[in-house]
Scaffold this motif. Sequence first.
Motif, PDB file in Angstrom:
ATOM      1  N   ASN A   1       0.812  -1.220   0.000  1.00 29.49           N
ATOM      2  CA  ASN A   1       0.000   0.000   0.000  1.00 29.49           C
ATOM      3  C   ASN A   1       0.844   1.267   0.000  1.00 29.49           C
ATOM      4  O   ASN A   1       0.428   2.308   0.475  1.00 29.49           O
ATOM      5  CB  ASN A   1      -0.935   0.005   1.218  1.00 29.49           C
ATOM      6  CG  ASN A   1      -0.160   0.055   2.520  1.00 29.49           C
ATOM      7  OD1 ASN A   1       1.015  -0.290   2.560  1.00 29.49           O
ATOM      8  ND2 ASN A   1      -0.831   0.464   3.593  1.00 29.49           N
TER       9      ASN A   1
ATOM     10  N   GLY B   1      -0.520   4.743  -1.230  1.00 30.60           N
ATOM     11  CA  GLY B   1      -1.393   5.568  -0.408  1.00 30.60           C
ATOM     12  C   GLY B   1      -0.676   6.699   0.300  1.00 30.60           C
ATOM     13  O   GLY B   1      -1.307   7.622   0.805  1.00 30.60           O
TER      14      GLY B   1
ATOM     15  N   LYS C   1      -9.239   0.190  -7.676  1.00 33.75           N
ATOM     16  CA  LYS C   1      -9.233  -0.365  -6.328  1.00 33.75           C
ATOM     17  C   LYS C   1      -8.089  -1.376  -6.163  1.00 33.75           C
ATOM     18  O   LYS C   1      -7.374  -1.375  -5.155  1.00 33.75           O
ATOM     19  CB  LYS C   1     -10.567  -1.057  -6.038  1.00 33.75           C
ATOM     20  CG  LYS C   1     -11.715  -0.107  -5.793  1.00 33.75           C
ATOM     21  CD  LYS C   1     -11.660   0.439  -4.386  1.00 33.75           C
ATOM     22  CE  LYS C   1     -12.888   1.235  -4.051  1.00 33.75           C
ATOM     23  NZ  LYS C   1     -12.875   1.722  -2.665  1.00 33.75           N
TER      24      LYS C   1
ATOM     25  N   ILE D   1      -4.721   0.462  -6.158  1.00 36.22           N
ATOM     26  CA  ILE D   1      -4.647   1.561  -5.193  1.00 36.22           C
ATOM     27  C   ILE D   1      -4.393   2.895  -5.880  1.00 36.22           C
ATOM     28  O   ILE D   1      -3.362   3.538  -5.693  1.00 36.22           O
ATOM     29  CB  ILE D   1      -3.574   1.291  -4.115  1.00 36.22           C
ATOM     30  CG1 ILE D   1      -3.630  -0.165  -3.636  1.00 36.22           C
ATOM     31  CG2 ILE D   1      -3.771   2.227  -2.917  1.00 36.22           C
ATOM     32  CD1 ILE D   1      -2.531  -0.514  -2.654  1.00 36.22           C
TER      33      ILE D   1
END
Length: 459
Positions: free
Chosen positions: A105, A108, A138, A141
């Motif tokens: 991730n 992000g 999605k 990300i």
Amino acid sequence: MVDDKEKNMKCLTFFLMLPETVKNRSKKSSKKTNSSSSGSGNSSGGSNSKLPPVCYEIITLKTKKKKKMAADIFPRKKPASSSSTTVQQYHQQNLSNNNLIPAPNWQGLYPTIRERYIYCDEIDLAADTVLATLYAAKKYIVPHLARACVNFLETSLSAKNACVLLSQSCLFEEPDLTQRCWEVIDAQAELALKSEGFCDIDFQTLESILRRETLNAKEIVVFEAALNWAEVECQRQDLALSIENKRKVLGKALYLIRIPTMALDDFANGAAQSGVLTLNETNDIFLWYTAAKKPELQFVSKARKGLVPQRCHRFQSCAYRSNQWRYRGRCDSIQFAVDKRVFIAGFGLYGSSCGSAEYSAKIELKRQGVVLGQNLSKYFSDGSSNTFPVWFEYPVQIEPDTFYTASVILDGNELSYFGQEGMTEVQCGKVTVQFQCSSDSTNGTGVQGGQIPELIFYA
């Protein structure tokens, strides 16, 4: 012909959804080509050295138009010190742990698409590709692209697609979109249940809709919608279209339909003769309607609460005079706008000032000259200054920050009450309504006085 923008968007979506092995293989082939070309020189294998890697071919946009980066669409703001510190701490922690591979991730941590090394053309979404694009956004990300997809879905939300988007919003874990879908389904339940999209939902979504307490629909409409879904589900499962198989695919969801709350005529002429209910179930429900000692039922016997309509009253007082308010087939009209999405269910109208009387009313709702809803009905007034509701067949969806025209043509011999001290802005709960005069009004109604004292709506 498919235009360049659509090709570019589908190309990006295709690349994002490629397995990682394909992308890695493309990168390896690129390295091999570069090494072979450097070893053999320009005289041999020159044509192969100019071939780009597969992934480059996929994301390269072959168009003469100037390409825009997503970072140009969403201008990069100067990052706050706290955000910069967070990223630095993240990288420092990786170095301290001798971890050279970023976490899944890591995207992000960066506010713009450019900082994630993701390249794309202008965001140009379409109804037939937006869900696939949202899936890719999605999975990889890309929150800004995902947000654009959700905004597109929210603006195109209607009773026709609300049930399908409800199931998708739950799948993609988009609670705001889920809430918007429920607002449409609750207020325009009968339109949503009769739509083709309702038959395309999964079983879990079917159960959640049938269980909904605030569903604003007659129970016979809910029953018929469930049977329509069962018929399509039989086809999806390659089952014969029989009554037994329809009941089989419905399973326990059948008992979420509140059959005992139907009007007796609806049950006797509809559900009782559908064949879906067993003989014992049909007999027990008839007894439940008529017998003093009611049998126990597996079906829910408590009626749904539905939605409570709100009323926006735009006059501070009303009056009557010996020569007003008279109707001769002329139009009373007013324009209004709201600051959030609502659903207009009808109008509240004044009645006779000379005792009880009956009026014929044609109500209409338009946006930029296009009729969105209309109905012709009669209402009886008792001689008081109260307002009397006149309903549309189905609630009409009203978008914010756009003026709509509410009109009524009344036919009646008696003089009626009329409003005074009209307000240009009225606060109704969480909804702000603005009013302005309409050029369609030919009977004297305006902001300061006249007819159409109330808007009846769901919010």
